[in-house]
Write an enzyme that holds these catalytic residues in place. Structure first.
Site, PDB file in Angstrom:
ATOM      1  CB  CYS A 181      -0.943  -0.002   1.202  1.00 59.86           C
ATOM      2  SG  CYS A 181      -2.201  -1.291   1.132  1.00 59.86           S
ATOM      3  CG  HIS A 182       0.698   3.720   2.170  1.00 61.67           C
ATOM      4  ND1 HIS A 182      -0.264   2.986   2.834  1.00 61.67           N
ATOM      5  CD2 HIS A 182       0.039   4.692   1.490  1.00 61.67           C
ATOM      6  CE1 HIS A 182      -1.459   3.504   2.581  1.00 61.67           C
ATOM      7  NE2 HIS A 182      -1.315   4.521   1.765  1.00 61.67           N
ATOM      8  N   GLY A 183       4.540   1.052   0.884  1.00 65.71           N
ATOM      9  CA  GLY A 183       5.966   0.767   0.773  1.00 65.71           C
ATOM     10  C   GLY A 183       6.710   0.599   2.074  1.00 65.71           C
ATOM     11  N   PRO A 196       6.902   4.205   5.829  1.00 69.11           N
ATOM     12  CG  PRO A 196       4.708   4.413   5.024  1.00 69.11           C
ATOM     13  CD  PRO A 196       6.076   3.920   4.628  1.00 69.11           C
TER      14      PRO A 196
END
Length: 217
Positions: A181-183, A196
């Protein structure tokens, strides 16, 4: 009393005489028994009994407040007890996992309490890679030995600590878990290493029933 005298003649008039009554026979109720002792003396001024009246009022207010608090606590306790899970539901909140079905280097995914549960059979190389990490480099420092009960078995809740996506096993820069989703990248101990994610993947409560079985929950 009223008296009347009729007059003769073409016009008839009524002469009325009245007399006021003293009403000395009327009795008023006695409220002495309901009065506070401090107000019974007619010679005392209000200012002299004010402190006593305040103390009585404060005591009554405190008593009512305490009674209300106890009643509210009892009501909340009953509501919480009624919402508590039954034994049948609690039994379903546990899951047994057969470890012999997971080959070395692989990760099993089991649904548990509506969440994905990761059970990883770590190789010797993965164990060494997890234990040799410098904790000062971690954003959420935890040693590998604090996150496992047996070095070869890693048990995690498969929910990314960033925004709740499900990471992919054996992916990412550290060959642990990667959140698409956001690495966010996690290592083979489930610790946040890049991206994150602010915290490591959560470790659930679990126990080894024997060498081949663990129970989670």
């Amino acid at each position: 009393m009223l008296s009347s005298k009729l007059l003769s003649g073409p016009l008839r008039q009524v002469v009325t005489n009245s007399r006021a009554l003293a009403h000395t026979d009327i009795q008023f109720p006695d409220y002495t028994a309901y009065r506070r002792p401090s107000t019974l003396d007619p010679k005392k001024k209000n200012i002299e009994t004010e402190d006593q009246r305040k103390v009585f009022s404060y005591l009554m207010t405190a008593t009512v407040a305490a009674t209300g608090a106890i009643a509210a606590k009892s009501a909340v306790t009953k509501v919480v007890a009624s919402l508590s899970a039954t034994r049948d539901v609690l039994a379903l909140s546990k899951v047994e996992v057969k470890l012999s079905e997971i080959p070395p280097g692989k990760n099993a995914v089991i649904k548990w309490r509506g969440k994905p549960l990761f059970v990883r059979h770590r190789t010797e190389e993965e164990i060494q890679a997890a234990t040799n990490v410098n904790l000062a480099e971690l954003r959420d420092p935890e040693s590998d030995t604090d996150r496992v009960k047996k070095p070869e078995w890693l048990v995690l809740i498969g929910v990314c600590t960033h925004l709740g996506c499900v990471p992919i096993a054996n992916k990412g820069e550290f060959n642990g878990y990667y959140c698409p989703c956001h690495g966010s990248h996690y290592d083979v101990s489930g610790r946040a290493r890049k991206g994150p994610a602010p915290r490591n993947l959560e470790i659930p409560e679990y126990d080894f029933l024997d060498d081949d079985t663990i129970v989670v929950g």
